[in-house]
Design a protein around this motif. Structure first.
Motif, mmCIF file in Angstrom:
data_model
loop_
_atom_site.group_PDB
_atom_site.id
_atom_site.type_symbol
_atom_site.label_atom_id
_atom_site.label_comp_id
_atom_site.label_asym_id
_atom_site.label_seq_id
_atom_site.Cartn_x
_atom_site.Cartn_y
_atom_site.Cartn_z
ATOM 1 N N GLN A 1 -2.580 18.335 30.473
ATOM 2 C CA GLN A 1 -3.133 17.302 31.673
ATOM 3 C C GLN A 1 -4.049 18.427 31.608
ATOM 4 O OE1 GLN A 1 -1.225 16.393 35.281
ATOM 5 N NE2 GLN A 1 0.831 16.156 34.462
ATOM 6 N N ARG A 2 -4.163 19.709 31.305
ATOM 7 C CA ARG A 2 -5.461 20.583 31.839
ATOM 8 C C ARG A 2 -6.547 20.828 30.978
ATOM 9 N NH1 ARG A 2 -1.805 24.046 33.945
ATOM 10 N NH2 ARG A 2 -1.176 24.886 32.588
ATOM 11 N N ARG A 3 -6.159 20.554 29.789
ATOM 12 C CA ARG A 3 -6.701 20.276 29.439
ATOM 13 C C ARG A 3 -7.136 18.868 28.612
ATOM 14 N NH1 ARG A 3 -2.750 22.666 25.800
ATOM 15 N NH2 ARG A 3 -2.346 20.208 24.688
ATOM 16 N N LEU A 4 -7.033 17.604 29.357
ATOM 17 C CA LEU A 4 -7.580 16.510 29.775
ATOM 18 C C LEU A 4 -8.549 16.156 30.295
ATOM 19 C CD1 LEU A 4 -7.323 13.206 28.659
ATOM 20 C CD2 LEU A 4 -5.409 12.901 29.447
ATOM 21 N N ALA A 5 -7.984 17.340 31.638
ATOM 22 C CA ALA A 5 -8.578 16.933 32.548
ATOM 23 C C ALA A 5 -9.865 17.250 32.432
ATOM 24 C CB ALA A 5 -8.368 17.366 33.948
ATOM 25 N N GLN A 6 -10.087 18.182 31.421
ATOM 26 C CA GLN A 6 -11.877 19.137 31.084
ATOM 27 C C GLN A 6 -12.872 18.422 30.158
ATOM 28 O OE1 GLN A 6 -10.789 22.267 28.910
ATOM 29 N NE2 GLN A 6 -12.465 24.467 29.702
ATOM 30 N N GLU A 7 -11.822 17.966 29.039
ATOM 31 C CA GLU A 7 -12.339 16.696 28.839
ATOM 32 C C GLU A 7 -13.327 15.086 29.240
ATOM 33 O OE1 GLU A 7 -9.556 15.761 25.211
ATOM 34 O OE2 GLU A 7 -8.980 17.535 25.181
ATOM 35 N N VAL A 8 -12.775 15.249 30.084
ATOM 36 C CA VAL A 8 -13.379 14.217 30.452
ATOM 37 C C VAL A 8 -14.117 14.921 32.191
ATOM 38 C CG1 VAL A 8 -11.804 12.211 29.677
ATOM 39 C CG2 VAL A 8 -10.942 13.823 32.286
ATOM 40 N N GLY A 9 -14.088 16.414 32.563
ATOM 41 C CA GLY A 9 -15.077 16.292 32.799
ATOM 42 C C GLY A 9 -14.834 16.525 34.477
ATOM 43 N N ILE A 10 -13.730 16.781 35.541
ATOM 44 C CA ILE A 10 -12.673 16.432 36.670
ATOM 45 C C ILE A 10 -11.945 18.043 36.387
ATOM 46 C CG2 ILE A 10 -12.627 14.231 36.375
ATOM 47 C CD1 ILE A 10 -9.615 13.639 36.143
ATOM 48 N N ALA A 11 -11.682 18.042 37.785
ATOM 49 C CA ALA A 11 -10.241 19.344 37.876
ATOM 50 C C ALA A 11 -8.971 18.742 37.864
ATOM 51 C CB ALA A 11 -10.921 19.597 39.780
ATOM 52 N N ALA A 12 -8.358 19.698 36.833
ATOM 53 C CA ALA A 12 -7.020 19.055 36.124
ATOM 54 C C ALA A 12 -6.672 18.228 37.384
ATOM 55 C CB ALA A 12 -6.550 20.800 36.356
ATOM 56 N N ASP A 13 -5.900 18.805 38.848
ATOM 57 C CA ASP A 13 -5.123 18.212 40.329
ATOM 58 C C ASP A 13 -6.352 16.950 39.808
ATOM 59 O OD1 ASP A 13 -7.603 19.037 41.523
ATOM 60 O OD2 ASP A 13 -6.527 19.191 43.184
ATOM 61 N N ARG A 14 -6.670 16.621 39.396
ATOM 62 C CA ARG A 14 -7.107 14.843 40.030
ATOM 63 C C ARG A 14 -7.321 13.647 38.949
ATOM 64 N NH1 ARG A 14 -13.100 13.697 40.412
ATOM 65 N NH2 ARG A 14 -12.125 11.530 41.598
ATOM 66 N N LEU A 15 -5.782 14.176 37.661
ATOM 67 C CA LEU A 15 -5.653 14.150 37.144
ATOM 68 C C LEU A 15 -5.270 12.547 36.497
ATOM 69 C CD1 LEU A 15 -6.392 13.768 33.671
ATOM 70 C CD2 LEU A 15 -4.534 14.299 33.114
ATOM 71 N N THR A 16 -4.067 12.276 37.812
ATOM 72 C CA THR A 16 -3.388 11.683 37.967
ATOM 73 C C THR A 16 -4.223 10.192 38.980
ATOM 74 O OG1 THR A 16 -3.030 12.527 40.251
ATOM 75 C CG2 THR A 16 -1.263 12.894 38.038
ATOM 76 N N GLU A 17 -5.265 10.735 39.071
ATOM 77 C CA GLU A 17 -6.567 9.933 39.811
ATOM 78 C C GLU A 17 -6.430 8.396 38.602
ATOM 79 O OE1 GLU A 17 -9.604 11.113 41.828
ATOM 80 O OE2 GLU A 17 -8.697 12.787 43.245
ATOM 81 N N TYR A 18 -6.591 8.821 37.495
ATOM 82 C CA TYR A 18 -7.633 8.175 36.794
ATOM 83 C C TYR A 18 -5.712 7.855 35.241
ATOM 84 C CZ TYR A 18 -11.043 9.986 37.895
ATOM 85 O OH TYR A 18 -12.523 10.550 38.340
ATOM 86 N N SER A 19 -4.426 7.496 35.948
ATOM 87 C CA SER A 19 -2.859 7.745 35.237
ATOM 88 C C SER A 19 -3.370 5.915 35.964
ATOM 89 C CB SER A 19 -1.720 8.342 35.609
ATOM 90 O OG SER A 19 -0.702 7.956 35.127
ATOM 91 N N LEU A 20 -3.141 4.506 35.350
ATOM 92 C CA LEU A 20 -2.990 3.367 35.925
ATOM 93 C C LEU A 20 -1.048 3.246 36.440
ATOM 94 C CD1 LEU A 20 -4.255 2.005 32.408
ATOM 95 C CD2 LEU A 20 -5.209 1.964 35.287
ATOM 96 N N ILE A 21 -0.345 3.750 35.589
ATOM 97 C CA ILE A 21 0.779 3.502 36.886
ATOM 98 C C ILE A 21 1.289 4.025 37.854
ATOM 99 C CG2 ILE A 21 2.265 5.567 35.756
ATOM 100 C CD1 ILE A 21 4.696 4.276 34.814
ATOM 101 N N GLU A 22 0.288 4.766 38.160
ATOM 102 C CA GLU A 22 0.134 5.018 39.516
ATOM 103 C C GLU A 22 -0.811 4.008 40.188
ATOM 104 O OE1 GLU A 22 1.582 7.768 40.925
ATOM 105 O OE2 GLU A 22 1.429 8.738 39.056
ATOM 106 N N PHE A 23 -1.054 3.217 39.921
ATOM 107 C CA PHE A 23 -2.378 2.060 40.597
ATOM 108 C C PHE A 23 -1.363 0.679 40.315
ATOM 109 C CE2 PHE A 23 -5.302 5.234 39.856
ATOM 110 C CZ PHE A 23 -5.410 5.915 41.102
ATOM 111 N N VAL A 24 0.017 0.745 40.517
ATOM 112 C CA VAL A 24 0.831 -0.679 39.839
ATOM 113 C C VAL A 24 0.508 -1.289 41.481
ATOM 114 C CG1 VAL A 24 2.498 -1.522 39.346
ATOM 115 C CG2 VAL A 24 1.235 -0.463 37.996
#
Length: 256
Positions: A157-180
């Motif tokens: 999660q930390r690596r992916l967040a860094q790759e897309v330019g966001i803070a690590a604690d924001r990654l779930t803001e982009y997880s689609l299942i969270e918005f169903v």
């Protein structure tokens, strides 16, 4: 089936003022479109172009569907983070809506989608709140990514967040299942059972969550297919993808 009609390139304006490409594929002259779709290319937010979806759009246009393929700012090339990419997707859909309206199609007859990261962006824009309404009635996702980012190990999660330019604690803001939520757009997902980017298990979990919430979500699984299977000449699935997408769009968004 009708033959494809006019094809041309136009643009829309990104939030930073730059002009981004929008390819337009129309049904043959004298054939009014019955539905419309805008597609966003994949490439991990760093590569790709609208040209990748030209074959899909051309085939859909031959089936009475107004089809468009849009670019968006890429990381390292105008976009500082995934947030910029998402803003562009919303702006592209606004322009798509204006062009579709000039051809007699309004929001209930329109869909959005894409491949991999592009599918993720289109779905995210449709399923998350924004200051403007995301003007489509359905979603078509070809091997989408980012469906259940919370299932990743913390280091990943930390690596992916860094790759897309966001803070690590924001990654779930982009997880689609969270918005169903109940009322999510009808969704058709095409996915290979050997996808190496987004495991088929995560896609099934997302489908199941959508169905439990009372939404329509159809998952079409392609046995032994890997990521990117839907392009012409890649595994022989192109025609099946186009046929299924056409049926989905005409059943749910077509004008009468």
């Amino acid at each position: 089936m009708t033959r494809a009609g006019r094809e041309f390139s136009t643009s829309y304006r990104a939030a930073d003022g730059s002009e981004l490409p929008l390819l337009v594929f129309e049904p043959a002259e004298g054939t009014p479109p019955r539905a419309g779709i805008i597609l966003f290319h994949g490439g991990a937010l760093r590569e790709g172009s609208p040209n990748g979806f030209a074959p899909h759009c051309r085939s859909l246009a031959s089936r009475e569907i107004l089809a468009m393929s849009a670019g968006y700012r890429l990381l390292g090339r105008g976009a500082a983070s995934i947030d910029d990419c998402l803003i562009d997707v919303r702006r592209a859909v606004e322009q798509f809506g204006r062009l579709a309206a000039s051809r007699g199609l309004d929001a209930p007859h329109l869909a959005a989608g894409g491949s991999s990261a592009g599918a993720h962006l289109a779905m995210l824009a449709a399923m998350t709140p924004s200051s403007t309404e995301f003007g489509v009635a359905a979603l078509v996702a070809l091997n989408p990514a980012g469906l259940n980012l919370g299932s990743f190990e913390p280091d990943a999660q930390r690596r992916l967040a860094q790759e897309v330019g966001i803070a690590a604690d924001r990654l779930t803001e982009y997880s689609l299942i969270e918005f169903v939520r109940p009322g999510s757009p009808p969704t058709q997902i095409h996915h290979g059972t050997r996808d190496e980017v987004e495991p088929i298990g995560s896609v099934r979990q997302f489908r199941d969550a959508m169905v439990r919430a009372g939404n329509e979500c159809t998952l079409l699984e392609y046995a032994h297919a890997e990521h990117g299977f839907h392009y012409p000449g890649t595994g022989g699935h192109f025609d099946d993808v186009i046929d299924a997408t056409t049926r989905f769009l005409l059943d749910r968004t077509a004008t009468t």
